[in-house]
Design a protein around this motif. Structure first.
Motif, short mmCIF file in Angstrom:
data_model
loop_
_atom_site.label_atom_id
_atom_site.label_comp_id
_atom_site.label_asym_id
_atom_site.label_seq_id
_atom_site.Cartn_x
_atom_site.Cartn_y
_atom_site.Cartn_z
N VAL A 279 0.79 -1.32 0.15
CA VAL A 279 -0.08 -0.01 -0.11
C VAL A 279 0.76 1.34 0.01
O VAL A 279 0.63 2.28 -0.64
N PHE A 280 1.96 1.25 0.71
CA PHE A 280 2.81 2.57 1.01
C PHE A 280 3.84 2.57 0.23
O PHE A 280 4.74 3.58 0.15
N ALA A 281 3.85 1.55 -1.07
CA ALA A 281 5.08 1.68 -1.98
C ALA A 281 5.27 3.00 -2.72
O ALA A 281 6.15 3.60 -2.98
N PHE A 282 3.82 3.43 -3.30
CA PHE A 282 3.83 4.60 -4.06
C PHE A 282 4.34 5.76 -3.35
O PHE A 282 4.91 6.49 -3.65
N TRP A 283 3.83 6.04 -2.11
CA TRP A 283 4.19 7.13 -1.30
C TRP A 283 5.75 7.28 -0.92
O TRP A 283 6.39 8.11 -0.95
N LEU A 284 6.04 6.13 -0.71
CA LEU A 284 7.59 6.03 -0.30
C LEU A 284 8.40 6.36 -1.67
O LEU A 284 9.50 7.18 -1.38
N THR A 285 8.11 5.72 -2.75
CA THR A 285 8.88 6.15 -3.90
C THR A 285 8.68 7.63 -4.32
O THR A 285 9.83 8.04 -4.67
N THR A 286 7.69 7.93 -4.18
CA THR A 286 7.41 9.44 -4.65
C THR A 286 8.29 10.25 -3.63
O THR A 286 8.96 11.23 -3.93
#
Length: 310
Positions: A279-286
């Motif tokens: 779930v948090f992969a997008f926010w961590l990558t951004t």
């Protein structure tokens, strides 16, 4: 007929020939046995004891010369002062008209240059720079003409033989070839020639001072204009440097953003990395891309500052 009366050689006439202005542009005053040849820019004339021949009398130099000469020949304007010989009146009128024209041109260009120096370099526009260029060209031409006339007068003052030739013109006098002294048949002619020699020297020194003043003022204004051009060049260089610094900063920022876009492009490929399941992969990558771009920008900025590129 005039040439016969003046007893001039062809090479003497060529020195005042208007058709040869490219080869005889320097001011000259040639003294011959029966005539004085004047070449003062647009004024070309041959003066004798009782007449003067003016070439191209409709030109500005000829008109100014005539306006200066005619009042001097009017007996009402002499106020009881003994008149000088006609050829000396012609010489003085020619020098007067020439120096007055130079002084008038200087008086016209000086306020314009002073006004330009006041608005520059704060007001850098195409019109102002064009006016400065034109004024500088005018000062160069004015200084050159005043300097040439000054040199001619200096040469005359340094050659007393030429002055004595003017003094004995029309008199029963000769120059002693051994010591260049004036020898006259009548003692009165000798006295008059000596007095005229002193008067001619004073006349030439007067116009020499006026030419030096005009030349010096033109040179000072020209130096001020050149200094202003140097100041403008430094100002423009400083502005170009500021623009280059801004462009370099933008290029560094663009590079850092491009690296972040590269990372985003990699994750945007249709390949499974299993990060999309979290779930948090997008926010961590951004967040990682943004932080990495900012850190890279400041690292490159510090490097450029240390190398004194910025």
């Amino acid at each position: 007929m005039f040439k016969y009366r003046a007893r001039l050689r062809p090479r003497d006439v060529r020195s005042v020939d208007p058709s040869l202005f490219l080869t005889n542009s320097m001011p000259t005053l040639l003294v011959r046995e029966h005539a004085i040849l004047l070449n003062l820019g647009s004024l070309r004339a041959i003066a004798m004891q009782d007449c003067v021949l003016i070439f191209d009398h409709n030109r500005p130099g000829g008109q100014a010369f005539i306006e200066s000469l005619l009042p001097r020949l009017n007996p009402k304007n002499m106020n009881g002062v003994p008149a000088m010989p006609f050829e000396l009146e012609v010489v003085e009128a020619a020098l007067l008209s020439r120096t007055q024209r130079l002084e008038q041109r200087l008086m016209k260009v000086e306020p314009r240059v002073q006004a330009l120096l006041e608005v520059l370099p704060n007001k850098l526009t195409a019109d102002v720079l064009e006016q400065l260029r034109i004024s500088k060209q005018t000062l160069v031409e004015l200084g050159s003409r005043a300097g040439a006339l000054r040199q001619m007068l200096l040469d005359l003052l340094e050659d007393p033989l030429e002055i004595r030739r003017i003094c004995i013109m029309g008199r029963n006098c000769t120059l002693n070839k051994r010591n260049d002294d004036v020898e006259c048949t009548l003692p009165l002619d000798k006295q008059i020639a000596d007095d005229e020699e002193e008067e001619i020297e004073m006349l030439l020194e007067n116009y020499l001072q006026r030419c030096e003043s005009c030349h010096g003022q033109a040179e000072r204004l020209l130096d001020s204009a050149k200094e202003m051009e140097d100041s403008i060049a430094v100002n423009l260089s400083s502005r170009r440097l500021e623009v280059s610094r801004v462009e370099l900063l933008l290029q560094v920022g663009t590079f850092c953003v491009a690296v972040g876009a590269l990372v985003a492009g990699i994750f945007g490929m249709n390949l499974r990395s299993y990060l999309e399941e979290h779930v948090f992969a997008f926010w961590l990558t951004t967040a990682g891309i943004i932080v990495g771009a900012v850190v890279a920008f400041f690292l490159m900025y510090s490097y450029l500052r240390d190398r004194r590129i910025l």
